[in-house]
Design a protein around this motif. Sequence first.
Motif, PDB file in Angstrom:
ATOM      1  N   CYS A 247       0.821  -1.052   0.082  1.00 34.56           N
ATOM      2  CA  CYS A 247      -0.083  -0.156   0.087  1.00 34.56           C
ATOM      3  C   CYS A 247       0.804   1.123   0.139  1.00 34.56           C
ATOM      4  O   CYS A 247       0.504   2.325  -0.716  1.00 34.56           O
ATOM      5  N   ASP A 248       2.017   1.310   0.670  1.00 31.53           N
ATOM      6  CA  ASP A 248       2.876   2.433   0.575  1.00 31.53           C
ATOM      7  C   ASP A 248       3.615   2.514  -0.618  1.00 31.53           C
ATOM      8  O   ASP A 248       3.497   3.777  -1.089  1.00 31.53           O
ATOM      9  N   TYR A 250       2.282   1.252  -3.706  1.00 37.34           N
ATOM     10  CA  TYR A 250       1.549   1.523  -4.944  1.00 37.34           C
ATOM     11  C   TYR A 250       0.154   2.036  -4.774  1.00 37.34           C
ATOM     12  O   TYR A 250      -0.540   2.258  -5.814  1.00 37.34           O
ATOM     13  N   SER A 251      -0.161   2.436  -3.591  1.00 38.78           N
ATOM     14  CA  SER A 251      -1.399   3.194  -3.316  1.00 38.78           C
ATOM     15  C   SER A 251      -1.454   4.408  -4.366  1.00 38.78           C
ATOM     16  O   SER A 251      -2.809   4.516  -4.945  1.00 38.78           O
ATOM     17  N   GLU A 252      -0.623   5.351  -4.586  1.00 41.81           N
ATOM     18  CA  GLU A 252      -0.690   6.282  -5.539  1.00 41.81           C
ATOM     19  C   GLU A 252      -0.976   5.968  -6.746  1.00 41.81           C
ATOM     20  O   GLU A 252      -1.789   6.641  -7.561  1.00 41.81           O
ATOM     21  N   SER A 253      -0.241   4.963  -7.458  1.00 40.73           N
ATOM     22  CA  SER A 253      -0.335   4.354  -8.724  1.00 40.73           C
ATOM     23  C   SER A 253      -1.785   4.005  -8.809  1.00 40.73           C
ATOM     24  O   SER A 253      -2.378   4.171  -9.778  1.00 40.73           O
ATOM     25  N   ARG A 255      -4.551   4.629  -7.165  1.00 39.44           N
ATOM     26  CA  ARG A 255      -5.457   5.607  -7.193  1.00 39.44           C
ATOM     27  C   ARG A 255      -5.674   6.379  -8.392  1.00 39.44           C
ATOM     28  O   ARG A 255      -6.732   6.855  -8.916  1.00 39.44           O
ATOM     29  N   HIS A 256      -4.258   6.679  -9.038  1.00 43.02           N
ATOM     30  CA  HIS A 256      -4.174   7.434 -10.357  1.00 43.02           C
ATOM     31  C   HIS A 256      -4.755   6.635 -11.558  1.00 43.02           C
ATOM     32  O   HIS A 256      -5.478   7.220 -12.162  1.00 43.02           O
ATOM     33  N   LYS A 259      -8.867   6.423 -11.152  1.00 43.58           N
ATOM     34  CA  LYS A 259      -9.532   7.826 -11.460  1.00 43.58           C
ATOM     35  C   LYS A 259      -9.891   7.884 -12.730  1.00 43.58           C
ATOM     36  O   LYS A 259     -10.758   8.522 -13.389  1.00 43.58           O
TER      37      LYS A 259
END
Length: 314
Positions: A247-248, A250-253, A255-256, A259
Amino acid sequence: MGPAFPEQDGLIGQSWAMLFASGGFKVKLCDIEQQQITNALENIRKEMELLEQSGALKGSLGAQEQLSLISGCSDMQKAVEGAIHIQECVPENLELKKKIFVQLDPVIDDKVVISSSSSCLLPSKLFAGLTHVKQCIVAHPVNPPYYVPLVELVPHPETDPSTVDRTHALMKKIGQTPIRIQKEIDGFALNRIQYAIISEAWRLVDEGVVSPSDLDLVMSDGLGMRYAFVGPLETMHLNAEGMLSYCDRYSESMRHVLKTFGPIPEFSGATVQKVNQAMCEKVPDDPQHLAARRKWRDQCLLRLYKLKREMPSE
């Protein structure tokens, strides 16, 4: 007396009958049409004999012993006498299912479990107003149930916990893999996940990102191979140094990408024609070709089932 089946319908009902018989339970198939019962018993006999010949018959009893446990009855009240479990398998129609449960309610005792095979109808709608609502539950199998063991257990808000526990134990006894859906939600768990996959698959084809045939390969030769043994959450856990690490990292990618997902598809228009053409090129949609492909699918699932049973869990 083991489980009884009001209004047995098609392959799901036949699979349930075979599964319960494999666990050593007596089974009564019930349908208002005697011919339906006759056809079902003959189909079950052929299927069990073929399974025994190929070494794939479930349970410790032989095919003839299991077949001797299954009988038919066109009288619902007689069919449920002495039953410990009733598995409804009529078509996915709310009013039809409710009609069955209303007929059952006054003729059952306070111990038998009433279970529906519904894939998406909510228990609060299926069992509304029944005197024996505490004994009611949805036990949704995955098609084909004999080869795919998952069963979703979905209680009514008033279902007694002991009903869930008894159904869970019965499913384990006949070799299935029951999971507990802890509160009502449209689509339960399996179909919510399945529809999410179908929805994005459809969008990718609709937007010209990938062809229908290549899209199916993403699952059959990609994600599906992994998910046959470990689920999406464990996959996350294994694809990094544990879940927190994943989660630390890959969470940003994630969520990208999420969206960018589009609206719910209409499943109509030009894309339907495009997907249908691709599917029919691979498997023509006449009854013979579809039946042959389903038979091949079931053979694959049977081999996978055997492999999963043979593999150590650790």
